[in-house]
Design a protein around this motif. Structure first.
Motif: not given
Length: 329
Positions: A166-167, A170, A254-255, A258, A274, A280
């Motif tokens: 979803p992202r 992170r 959006p990534d 956030a 990103v 990931e």
């Protein structure tokens, strides 16, 4: 499971073996010279990876439980990215002689729990002494009869690039917090990260949906796990397939958004996390147009090119992803 016990701790093996479980695929499990595993097909998939203290993790900023978890994820992800189901793991753990016994137990527990979550079992390994904590894991998987492995070389112009997460960014954001020196991890809790503790936890013990690889990911034309950054790993698909990948800024905005608040605090660029952030371990895949399955989201397009390249809305991308031989000691 393990032969050479550090500091002569004869009870360590007995304490660690109950942390592992077996099933009917494991004919001979931990405790003998080697394991015997029944494969559901004769087509074995095998991979290996290593985590080294000071290079791949910093002990004040993680836990042995999370180190074992992460070692499982990065190996299981490689099996899943081939479209195969994980079956078994073996591990080789080396550590300084004064390492407390609970470190070995927690590493084993973290490794076993994450493996079992994806249907695999830890079936053996080795224990030795080294100057720093090092964990090497080998994962075994199986491809069903008649199922082709999903390679990096099948992307074609007109296909869609998609990510099974979803992202993005992170893990890189969590690493930035770790390297900032402002956080510590104690008893599985992240201190000093404020509202961003989940990013540190994601970096130390990521939770990608690896089942996408051996389920809907089998319909991918090309696939790999996202280990070293979207641009760098995307380039690996581009080279293998002799195509161009064009990332869509709108799909990735959006990534970056956030992560904007943390990036502002650290003076960083969220787009770098990103586009170039690694670890990931989500499935990065290409699919024919109109065939992106649930669990994946489109983030770009595959096109023709005189030479392989990765662009963002048609523009070249600065920066680079992770390289082990560029990493500081």
């Amino acid at each position: 499971m393990m032969r050479d016990e550090p500091r002569g701790e004869s009870g360590l093996l007995a304490r660690m073996l109950p942390l592992l479980s077996t099933d009917d695929r494991i004919e001979v499990g931990p405790g003998d010279d080697a394991a015997v595993v029944r494969l559901p097909s004769p087509r074995m998939v095998v991979t290996t990876d290593t985590l080294v203290e000071g290079y791949d993790f910093l002990l004040p900023a993680t836990t042995p439980l999370w180190i074992g978890h992460k070692a499982a994820v990065q190996n299981l992800a490689d099996v899943a990215a081939m479209g195969a189901r994980p079956i078994a793991l073996v591990s080789a753990l080396s550590a300084p002689g004064d390492t407390p016994a609970h470190v070995f137990e927690d590493l084993t527990r973290g490794l076993a729990r994450r493996a079992e979550a994806d249907g695999a079992r830890v079936v053996g390994g080795d224990l030795g002494r080294a100057d720093r904590l090092t964990l090497t894991v080998t994962a075994l998987g199986a491809l069903e009869e008649g199922a082709a492995p999903v390679l990096r070389s099948g992307a074609r112009p007109g296909h869609v690039l998609a990510i099974g997460a979803p992202r993005l960014g992170r893990s890189a954001a969590g690493l930035a917090l770790v390297l900032s020196g402002r956080i510590r991890v104690q008893d599985g809790r992240v201190h000093g990260a404020g509202d961003f503790a989940d990013l540190v936890a994601w970096h130390d013990a990521p939770e990608p949906d690896l089942s996408l690889g051996w389920s809907v990911g089998r319909g991918a034309s090309a696939m790999m796990d996202l280990s070293d950054g979207l641009v760098q790993d995307g380039m690996r698909i581009a080279r293998a397939s002799s195509v161009a990948l064009d990332l869509e800024a709108g799909a990735l905005a959006p990534d970056a958004a956030a992560l904007q608040d943390l990036a502002g605090e650290l003076g960083a660029d969220p787009w770098a996390w990103v586009l170039h952030g690694g670890e990931e371990h989500a499935m990065l895949a290409t699919f024919p147009a109109g065939a992106v399955p649930a669990g994946f989201r489109p983030i770009g397009r595959v096109g023709e090119a005189a030479q392989p390249l990765v662009t963002l809305d048609g523009e070249r991308i600065g920066g680079r992803g992770f390289d082990h031989f560029d990493a500081p000691a």
